[in-house]
Design a protein around this motif. Structure first.
Motif, PDB file in Angstrom:
ATOM      1  N   LEU A  44      -5.668   5.126  -2.159  1.00 50.47           N
ATOM      2  CA  LEU A  44      -4.782   3.990  -2.457  1.00 50.47           C
ATOM      3  C   LEU A  44      -5.133   3.353  -3.802  1.00 50.47           C
ATOM      4  CD1 LEU A  44      -4.687   2.456   1.122  1.00 50.47           C
ATOM      5  CD2 LEU A  44      -2.756   3.491  -0.079  1.00 50.47           C
ATOM      6  N   ALA A  74      -2.582   3.061  -6.940  1.00 49.87           N
ATOM      7  CA  ALA A  74      -2.221   1.785  -7.566  1.00 49.87           C
ATOM      8  C   ALA A  74      -2.539   1.749  -9.050  1.00 49.87           C
ATOM      9  CB  ALA A  74      -2.937   0.642  -6.852  1.00 49.87           C
ATOM     10  N   VAL A 129       0.756   5.925  -9.627  1.00 47.14           N
ATOM     11  CA  VAL A 129       2.073   5.275  -9.679  1.00 47.14           C
ATOM     12  C   VAL A 129       2.420   4.798 -11.091  1.00 47.14           C
ATOM     13  CG1 VAL A 129       3.464   3.365  -8.803  1.00 47.14           C
ATOM     14  CG2 VAL A 129       1.991   4.654  -7.238  1.00 47.14           C
ATOM     15  N   SER A 159       4.876   8.520  -6.095  1.00 50.14           N
ATOM     16  CA  SER A 159       5.211   7.597  -5.022  1.00 50.14           C
ATOM     17  C   SER A 159       3.950   6.866  -4.557  1.00 50.14           C
ATOM     18  CB  SER A 159       5.817   8.350  -3.845  1.00 50.14           C
ATOM     19  OG  SER A 159       5.869   7.531  -2.694  1.00 50.14           O
ATOM     20  N   PRO A 160       4.050   5.587  -4.182  1.00 47.95           N
ATOM     21  CA  PRO A 160       2.882   4.886  -3.630  1.00 47.95           C
ATOM     22  C   PRO A 160       2.307   5.567  -2.397  1.00 47.95           C
ATOM     23  CG  PRO A 160       4.637   3.340  -4.159  1.00 47.95           C
ATOM     24  CD  PRO A 160       5.218   4.704  -4.317  1.00 47.95           C
ATOM     25  N   THR A 166      16.281  -2.502   4.317  1.00 50.91           N
ATOM     26  CA  THR A 166      15.077  -2.027   4.990  1.00 50.91           C
ATOM     27  C   THR A 166      14.693  -2.932   6.160  1.00 50.91           C
ATOM     28  OG1 THR A 166      14.287  -1.215   2.849  1.00 50.91           O
ATOM     29  CG2 THR A 166      12.691  -1.275   4.662  1.00 50.91           C
ATOM     30  N   ILE A 174       2.800   1.796   4.050  1.00 45.89           N
ATOM     31  CA  ILE A 174       2.851   1.807   2.580  1.00 45.89           C
ATOM     32  C   ILE A 174       4.297   1.716   2.105  1.00 45.89           C
ATOM     33  CG2 ILE A 174       2.350   3.159   0.508  1.00 45.89           C
ATOM     34  CD1 ILE A 174      -0.004   4.394   2.044  1.00 45.89           C
ATOM     35  N   PHE A 175       5.186   2.437   2.759  1.00 48.92           N
ATOM     36  CA  PHE A 175       6.605   2.408   2.399  1.00 48.92           C
ATOM     37  C   PHE A 175       7.184   1.004   2.525  1.00 48.92           C
ATOM     38  CE2 PHE A 175      11.038   2.579   3.896  1.00 48.92           C
ATOM     39  CZ  PHE A 175      11.639   3.197   2.805  1.00 48.92           C
ATOM     40  N   THR A 190       5.345  -2.038   2.789  1.00 51.39           N
ATOM     41  CA  THR A 190       4.606  -3.163   2.201  1.00 51.39           C
ATOM     42  C   THR A 190       3.967  -2.860   0.856  1.00 51.39           C
ATOM     43  OG1 THR A 190       2.525  -2.595   3.317  1.00 51.39           O
ATOM     44  CG2 THR A 190       4.084  -3.973   4.531  1.00 51.39           C
ATOM     45  N   GLY A 191       3.956  -1.585   0.441  1.00 49.76           N
ATOM     46  CA  GLY A 191       3.272  -1.233  -0.792  1.00 49.76           C
ATOM     47  C   GLY A 191       1.827  -0.831  -0.547  1.00 49.76           C
ATOM     48  N   VAL A 192       1.086  -0.652  -1.624  1.00 54.01           N
ATOM     49  CA  VAL A 192      -0.265  -0.108  -1.547  1.00 54.01           C
ATOM     50  C   VAL A 192      -1.293  -1.123  -1.079  1.00 54.01           C
ATOM     51  CG1 VAL A 192      -2.170   0.772  -2.966  1.00 54.01           C
ATOM     52  CG2 VAL A 192       0.134   1.691  -3.261  1.00 54.01           C
ATOM     53  N   TRP A 193      -1.246  -2.338  -1.596  1.00 52.33           N
ATOM     54  CA  TRP A 193      -2.381  -3.253  -1.466  1.00 52.33           C
ATOM     55  C   TRP A 193      -2.681  -3.741  -0.054  1.00 52.33           C
ATOM     56  CZ3 TRP A 193      -5.574  -2.616  -5.066  1.00 52.33           C
ATOM     57  CH2 TRP A 193      -5.176  -2.385  -6.379  1.00 52.33           C
TER      58      TRP A 193
END
Length: 491
Positions: A124, A128, A132, A138-139, A280, A438-439, A441-444
């Protein structure tokens, strides 16, 4: 697609696996690398299929020597067989006594969770900071190290429908590619580490040489060897024992399917109406595959059998044979349908993830294992290293080399750890839910959760399990010194 097509596709997989076995027996380099016959067979189908032969002008079509329906069957098969593999993991297994399990599982679980959660942390963070923003990846690439290395071919192939539904189709091919790198690298690096450990006195069982016999390198038993493949727990006049065990696997998968559909129903009836944006909805279990719940179904079925007093009917060796068949066919099909184009188009991200995963696994194993495991730290730790690089079988192979007669508690401790570890990592719930999270909320968010898990696992090993383990090692070294048995094992 006709039933004949499905049947013929399976027949070709069987033929390819037999050819792979013959190559393993006949070709020295394949033996020295300890390559499983399934990987050799999968590579053969890949060469003859659409990704290699199909791209070369000739009398064959775009699918190589195969037809499009056959390739389609192979691409679908891994997603089905992975549920069989996970359903059999705990069927027939006896639960350990709590006292011994707790003593052995603590440091083993600390090492295993550190390796698995750390793969998310590394992946991850790379996603980040590099993949990416620089490579436009893709994240979701941040989850690929754990899926491919810790999860192996089965998990990588089983996650394909999730990747496709989330618009990251190449993710499955990258994960299968990483799984191939992991299992080959795991065996090669693992054997190198074993030879280093033997030479430097870090092993307690094997001394002098860690080489296998010719029969072991070929993957065959000698004529005078005997290995039980299972016992008859049912009289064939009523039902064939193999048929009975296949039926139990089917029931375990159905239990898992019922749980998954129930969770999806609850999700749709509650928080799924919340929209993260205009398109979404907040859905997680809608993207979770079946196989981690099939594992839970197997656990539930085993508990029921134990409570009902019929657990003796479920033979663990037959379950292992069913699991092994499913894994072999899965690997052949997954590698045979691997998209080299997807890997080629993402070769930068693929190479970075592969190198980072290998470096992290080797470094953490050498740092953490001798510091949190007392006696037999190498024999016990090498199994977790092997699993972190490939499938569980890789870890078992390496433990078999370094402890051929199972004189240490390595196999026992590894098995206890699996009871707690497998439902979550390496294809468990965390693995299945990581990509959808991840899709959404994102990576963090997932990065910080996995970082917390990683730190808890490492620090608990160093500050909670280490003092007890080091006392045990010191007491053993003291007794060994008194008995004049030679120099004590070094950390």
């Amino acid at each position: 697609m006709s039933a004949n097509t499905v049947g013929f596709a399976l027949l070709i997989l069987g033929l390819a696996l037999l050819i792979g076995k013959i190559i393993r027996v006949r070709v020295g380099i394949v033996q020295s690398l300890f390559l499983p016959s399934s990987i050799v067979a999968g590579a053969l189908l890949l060469l003859l299929g659409p990704e290699v032969l199909g791209r070369i002008a000739g009398p064959w079509g775009e699918n190589g020597v195969f037809t499009e329906p056959i390739v389609e069957v192979w691409s679908t098969l891994p997603g089905l067989l992975i549920s069989v593999i996970f359903a059999t993991m705990f069927l027939g297994q006896e639960l350990p006594t709590p006292k011994r399990a707790i003593k052995l599982v603590g440091p083993q679980l600390s090492l295993g969770v550190s390796l698995a959660s750390g793969q998310y942390v590394v992946g991850l963070l790379l996603a980040a900071l590099i993949l990416v923003p620089i490579l436009a990846a893709s994240p979701m690439t941040g989850a690929l190290i754990e899926i491919g290395f810790e999860g192996g071919h089965g998990t990588a192939a089983g996650m394909r429908p999730v990747f496709e539904e989330l618009g990251f189709t190449e993710g499955a091919d990258l994960a299968v590619g990483l799984a191939t790198v992991g299992i080959v690298g795991g065996v090669i690096i693992g054997i190198a580490l074993i030879n280093w450990a033997v030479r430097t006195g870090k092993t307690e069982i094997v001394t002098g040489s860690a080489k296998m016999s010719i029969e072991e390198q070929k993957g065959l038993f000698r004529e005078d060897e005997y290995y039980s493949a299972g016992k008859m727990t049912s009289r064939p006049a009523s039902v064939e024992p193999l048929s009975l065990h296949v039926a139990l696997v089917a029931v375990a998968i159905l239990i898992g399917l019922g749980i998954l559909e129930g969770l999806r129903w609850i999700e749709q009836a509650t928080y799924a109406s919340v929209m993260l944006d205009e398109k979404t909805p907040l859905e997680i279990f809608a993207f979770v595959p079946l196989f981690p719940l099939a594992l839970l179904g197997g656990v539930i079925l085993q508990v029921i059998a134990t409570k009902a007093g019929v657990a003796h009917v479920i033979d663990p060796q037959i379950m292992l044979r069913i699991q092994g068949w499913a894994l072999d066919f899965l690997i052949v099909a997954a590698i045979g349908t691997l998209s080299l184009q997807a890997i080629g188009e993402n070769i930068g991200a693929f190479a970075i993830l592969a190198v980072a995963g290998i470096v992290f696994n080797v470094g953490l194993f050498l740092f953490l294992a001798p510091r949190i495991i007392g006696r037999y730290w190498f024999e016990r730790g090498i199994g977790d290293f092997g699993q972190s690089m490939g499938v569980t079988a890789t870890g078992l192979i390496l433990m078999r080399v370094v402890d051929p007669e199972a004189k240490s508690p390595a196999f026992e401790a590894f098995g206890y750890k699996q009871l707690v570890f497998e439902p979550f990592f390496g294809g468990g719930l965390i693995t299945a839910m990581a990509v959808p999270i991840i899709f959404l909320t994102g990576v963090w968010p997932l990065f910080f959760v996995m970082l917390a898990v990683f730190l808890v696992a490492v620090l608990s090993g160093l500050f909670y399990f280490r003092p007890r383990e080091m006392r045990d090692r010191a007491e053993w070294e003291k007794e060994k010194g008194k008995s004049g048995a030679g120099q004590p094992a070094r950390e």
